[in-house]
Design an enzyme around this catalytic site. Structure first.
Site, PDB file in Angstrom:
ATOM      1  CE  LYS A   1      11.065  13.959  12.492  1.00  0.00           C
ATOM      2  NZ  LYS A   1      11.692  13.704  13.807  1.00  0.00           N
TER       3      LYS A   1
ATOM      4  NE  ARG B   1      11.493   9.005  15.215  1.00  0.00           N
ATOM      5  CZ  ARG B   1      12.804   8.784  15.273  1.00  0.00           C
ATOM      6  NH1 ARG B   1      13.624   9.803  15.407  1.00  0.00           N
ATOM      7  NH2 ARG B   1      13.285   7.570  15.185  1.00  0.00           N
TER       8      ARG B   1
ATOM      9  N   GLY C   1      16.908  18.631  17.017  1.00  0.00           N
ATOM     10  CA  GLY C   1      17.328  18.417  18.394  1.00  0.00           C
ATOM     11  C   GLY C   1      16.688  19.317  19.421  1.00  0.00           C
TER      12      GLY C   1
ATOM     13  CG  MET D   1      10.559  20.813  20.083  1.00  0.00           C
ATOM     14  SD  MET D   1       9.075  21.097  19.114  1.00  0.00           S
ATOM     15  CE  MET D   1       9.672  20.834  17.448  1.00  0.00           C
TER      16      MET D   1
ATOM     17  NE  ARG E   1      16.043  17.209   9.204  1.00  0.00           N
ATOM     18  CZ  ARG E   1      16.122  17.191  10.529  1.00  0.00           C
ATOM     19  NH1 ARG E   1      15.058  17.482  11.251  1.00  0.00           N
ATOM     20  NH2 ARG E   1      17.252  16.899  11.134  1.00  0.00           N
TER      21      ARG E   1
ATOM     22  CG  HIS F   1      22.937  19.140  19.130  1.00  0.00           C
ATOM     23  ND1 HIS F   1      23.665  20.092  19.809  1.00  0.00           N
ATOM     24  CD2 HIS F   1      21.687  19.661  19.003  1.00  0.00           C
ATOM     25  CE1 HIS F   1      22.886  21.121  20.094  1.00  0.00           C
ATOM     26  NE2 HIS F   1      21.685  20.884  19.629  1.00  0.00           N
TER      27      HIS F   1
ATOM     28  CB  SER G   1      17.324  58.618   2.755  1.00  0.00           C
ATOM     29  OG  SER G   1      17.944  57.410   3.159  1.00  0.00           O
TER      30      SER G   1
ATOM     31  CB  THR H   1      14.375  52.469   9.619  1.00  0.00           C
ATOM     32  OG1 THR H   1      15.617  51.879   9.180  1.00  0.00           O
ATOM     33  CG2 THR H   1      13.461  52.679   8.421  1.00  0.00           C
TER      34      THR H   1
ATOM     35  CB  CYS I   1      20.198  55.180   4.717  1.00  0.00           C
ATOM     36  SG  CYS I   1      19.587  56.556   5.718  1.00  0.00           S
TER      37      CYS I   1
ATOM     38  CE1 TYR J   1      19.064  54.822  -0.822  1.00  0.00           C
ATOM     39  CE2 TYR J   1      17.934  56.002  -2.582  1.00  0.00           C
ATOM     40  CZ  TYR J   1      18.574  55.998  -1.350  1.00  0.00           C
ATOM     41  OH  TYR J   1      18.715  57.172  -0.642  1.00  0.00           O
TER      42      TYR J   1
END
Length: 893
Positions: A26, A96, A105, A107, A352, A468, A777, A780, A844, A864
């Site tokens: 802002k 503000r 909205g 804060m 913004r 809001h 591969s 994770t 993967c 990939y």
């Protein structure tokens, strides 16, 4: 000496749009607009560094700040010919928040600051309007008391509503100056009762109270929830903007509004917004009054009778349109603008980049590119990958029967069904219990953020397209209907009524956010068509990304979905999912419960044609694209019968004694199955299982290659390898099976054998494993579990505490932990390539569809990513952005 305060206004600004990190979004944009010569009320920004210092020093301000603020206030007063605290010519300001990332909205804001029992008289004299002055004073008392003194706003609303009811007033605009004086007296008594002293009458005390409250709101519950949902670091802090007040509540020649330079729901190039005559900005966004549309076209489309801004204030409207065009061309993006008209003069309060739906983001990015404002690469970077998930939401089947309950404004598109609930806490609780809910409120407030996130859709009685509820729902991709004026929620919070019809808590309704309608019961839906702007932007993205995108798919149907979403292969086909089919689970159980190899082989003979058929279906759909098949991974006890009836069925099928089967099943139970007899360990103990699967894969590949002419290259993946010797043992047997099948078929095909890297030891010894593995591969999900020593399923009960307390910044099962898991991946990549330079590398786990994780694996140079079919578009766009980000970083280095 460090500078804490930056001024703007009067055609100049000490900052500019590039300074968001220091001034917040802002403050940076106010300075930029001022420098562009736009009508911006003068003010100043207290930097985000003050916020950081505020929390680092037990909520104490840094030295020198007070003097800078005093000087800045004096400068603002001089610019508008007012003085802070002056009884005759008082300076009034707004205070503000302004973080570098938009948090609408979340804060706190205080308007009309500087009003006291004395200065309100001066304001009335200057304006020639007592009603306006005392209306402003009552607004200030209520807002300051709520934000700074922490007195519940309902205390004040109850006083006002009671006063209006007793006098048969409907609108606030019916209140006279004397009415407001009476209400103010009631407000002040509430304050004195709550804090034990009168409402503050010193403007200097007021301004520091407001500044402290805005900095304090950075860590309120709703702001913390929003930051967690949108991955905004807590360490960024917020700036505070103090700005001379301009008034939209000075009668019928004044107004306030919120506008977008393009439609934020559809992306159409049309002015979009709302305003209220004789009101302040909070009235528009809070949903207290339902505002009027900006343009005549939109008013007529909505069937409204109250005049649009274009009709009510044509001169101010024309000036506003010119500002729209100037700002959009300057920022080269759709803008979200707040404005006030004071006695026919236009003032700009904020601009913004506007929040928008995924559909709108795509259209705006493509249109701006076609209009020559941005390049194709910039267009690709303009769309948040995660937001594409919104496009996969269904819409109502046009042929489905429907029972209309109520109508409102189409605030956020999409369609969803669920049980009606009336408060945010209950929405969150029921969602956690597996219920789909629709949150119905009179209006939402920032405190409802957790319930809105938990809900499938939101419905409100009050508020407009920029309220809001509307803004937050669009950002979350939730369907939303606002301003349903006939909606009446019972005080008990157990039902709502509309047009004489009652709907109870727990009843199922369907929300059509695009049409602004709510229907009773569940209405059938249809999936959207992903073409047009989506296809254009994804084509641009595919043209710049380096990594391929595959999908995790276990059936021909999943593979078809993956192809439709642009997947370039299958990165994970989990063979165990095929085993749970009702027609084959008995044979699987026979195999598991067999007492010897001969018994297992009998059962495996039954499974072989089933598995072969599965793979044939997948290979046909993929038309020669790579398919990585993971051999059996989970512990065997997951397939075991649980009931006596199921055990008897296995006994009949296998000819074994039921009691012996129960004893065998008991022996297979494990204390910690995740780290037990699973993955390649099963293959080492029972090689015949993996041999059957390898045969099914290669036979299917031969059949489909002969049938279609496609070059089918299966990739056989051995899971949970910790040592090279495990893979070597199994690869030798897989290769033998492949040779046997190819000899039988008198043909040849190419194939690869590789492994998942999902154990820390595998990552650390990847150079040895790569002697036998032709691809890695990264699994994770398990790599995260074994690196952290965490069970993904059990940790859900306490990981939220870690995130709330800042122990973890991100959930490691959602986004790759770069310092730990990521470091292991980096080691594995380096060591694997050192041994085998052409080794194929992919990921993967669920992280394969997470944009931040995709950015990380792009930096590792993986070939990939693989994710769920429905996240393939997200991965395609994220991979393109990761490549563009890497390119940008290289060019700026």
């Amino acid at each position: 000496m460090q500078k804490w305060v930056y001024s703007f206004g009067g055609g100049t600004g000490e900052g500019d749009a590039s300074m968001k990190q220091l001034l917040g979004g802002k403050g940076a944009n106010l300075a930029e607009m001022a420098s562009l010569g736009l009508p911006v009320p003068p003010g100043f920004t207290i930097t985000t560094e003050v916020c950081t210092a505020f929390y680092a020093n037990d909520r104490q301000y840094p030295d020198g700040l007070k003097n800078e603020v005093d000087a800045a206030l004096a400068h603002v007063g001089k610019a508008v010919d007012r003085r802070f605290g002056d009884a005759a010519k008082p300076l009034l300001v707004s205070v503000r928040s302004g973080a570098r990332a938009s948090m609408p909205g979340m804060m706190d804001t205080v308007l009309n600051l500087g009003l006291t029992d004395e200065t309100v008289k001066g304001l009335a004299t200057l304006a020639g309007d007592q009603r306006f002055a005392y209306d402003s004073y009552r607004r200030f008392i209520q807002m300051y008391s709520n934000v700074v003194l922490e007195i519940d706003h309902h205390e004040f609303e109850d006083i006002l509503e009671t006063y209006k009811e007793e006098r048969d007033y409907f609108l606030d605009t019916e209140m006279s100056a004397d009415d407001w004086k009476s209400v103010i007296a009631g407000y002040k008594s509430v304050v004195e009762k709550a804090i034990g002293k009168p409402f503050p009458q010193d403007p200097v005390e007021q301004v520091w109270g407001a500044i402290g409250a805005v900095f304090g709101s950075w860590r309120n519950d709703r702001a913390e929830t929003y930051r967690r949902l949108h991955n905004i670091p807590e360490g960024w802090g917020t700036a505070v903007n103090v700005q001379a007040m301009v008034f939209g509540n000075m009668g019928d020649t004044s107004a306030t509004g919120v506008a977008f330079t393009r439609n934020p729901s559809t992306g159409d190039n049309e002015y979009y917004g709302e305003f209220l005559i004789n009101a302040q900005g909070e009235d528009v966004v809070a949903g207290i009054r339902t505002p009027q549309p900006l343009t005549k076209v939109s008013r007529e489309a909505m069937g409204e009778t109250e005049p649009s801004l274009e009709e009510a204030m044509p001169a101010a409207y024309r000036e506003l349109i010119a500002v729209f065009d100037k700002l959009e061309n300057h920022y080269r993006d759709m803008q979200d603008i707040e404005f006030t008209i004071q006695e026919n003069k236009l003032w700009m309060l904020q601009t913004r980049s506007g929040k928008r739906t995924a559909k709108a983001a795509l259209k705006i990015a493509v249109d701006l590119c076609k209009e020559g404002l941005i390049s194709q690469e910039e267009a690709v970077l303009r769309v948040e990958p995660g937001s594409l998930d919104q496009l996969l939401h269904p819409s109502l089947d046009p042929d489905a029967p429907r029972d209309l309950v109520l109508m409102g404004l189409p605030a956020s598109p999409g369609a969803a069904s669920g049980e009606v609930v009336f408060n945010a806490d209950e929405a969150e609780r029921l969602n956690q219990e597996g219920h789909k809910v629709i949150l119905v409120r009179t209006e939402t407030s920032p405190e409802d953020i957790h319930g809105m996130h938990a809900a499938q859709a939101i419905v409100t009685a009050r508020g407009g397209m920029t309220s809001h509820a509307a803004v937050v729902a669009r950002g979350m991709g939730r369907p939303c209907v606002c301003g349903a004026g006939d909606l009446k929620i019972e005080k008990s919070g157990t039902s709502f009524s509309c047009g004489g019809r009652q709907v109870n808590k727990g009843d199922v309704v369907t929300v059509d956010g695009a049409a602004g309608k709510v229907f009773f019961g569940e209405v059938a839906t249809v999936q959207p068509e992903l073409s047009g702007d989506f296809g254009t932007l994804m084509g641009w993205a595919d043209g710049v990304r380096r990594m391929a995108v595959r999908a995790n798919a276990d059936t021909p149907h999943d593979a078809e979905v993956a192809r439709n979403f642009g997947a370039q292969g299958i990165g994970l086909c989990r063979t165990e999912h095929m085993f749970f089919d009702a027609e084959r689970i008995v044979a699987v159980r026979e195999m598991i419960l067999a007492e010897d190899k001969a018994g297992r082989e009998v059962a495996l003979e039954k499974l072989l044609p089933m598995q072969r058929s599965d793979f044939e279906g997948i290979f046909r759909v993929m038309h020669g694209l790579p398919v990585t098949v993971r051999l059996l991974d989970p512990p065997l006890h997951e397939f075991l019968p649980h009931s006596d009836e199921e055990m008897e069925e296995v006994a009949r099928s296998s000819g074994m004694d039921a009691e012996k089967l129960k004893d065998r099943a008991h022996k297979l139970q494990e204390f910690n199955p995740m780290l037990g007899h699973r993955g390649c360990r099963l293959g080492v103990s029972y090689p015949e299982i993996y041999e059957m699967q390898a045969r099914a894969i290669i036979e299917a590949a031969c059949v489909v290659a002969a049938e279609t002419g496609d070059k089918v290259v299966p990739e056989i993946m051995v899971p949970l390898v910790a040592k090279r010797e495990e893979l070597a043992f199994l690869k030798e047997r897989i290769d033998a099976v492949v040779r046997s099948v190819l000899d039988e078929q008198k043909t040849s095909i190419d194939y690869l054998v590789g492994t998942m890297i999902e154990l820390p030891r595998a990552a650390l010894t990847a150079d040895e494993i790569a002697e036998d593995a032709e691809f890695f591969s990264f699994g994770t999900n398990d790599l995260t579990q074994t690196t952290f020593g965490l069970s993904r399923d059990d940790s859900a009960s306490f990981l939220p505490d870690y995130l709330r307390q800042g122990v973890l910044e991100r959930d490691p099962f959602v986004t790759i932990d770069r310092d730990g898991v990521g470091a292991l991946m980096e080691i594995a990549v380096e060591k694997g390539r050192k041994t085998r330079s052409d080794i194929k590398l992919g990921i993967c786990g669920e992280h394969g569809g997470d944009p931040d994780s995709i950015t990380f694996v792009e930096s590792l140079g993986l070939d990939y990513v693989s994710c769920s079919p429905y996240r393939a578009p997200i991965a395609r766009l994220a991979a393109a952005q990761a490549k563009l980000g890497e390119k940008s970083g290289a060019s700026s280095a």
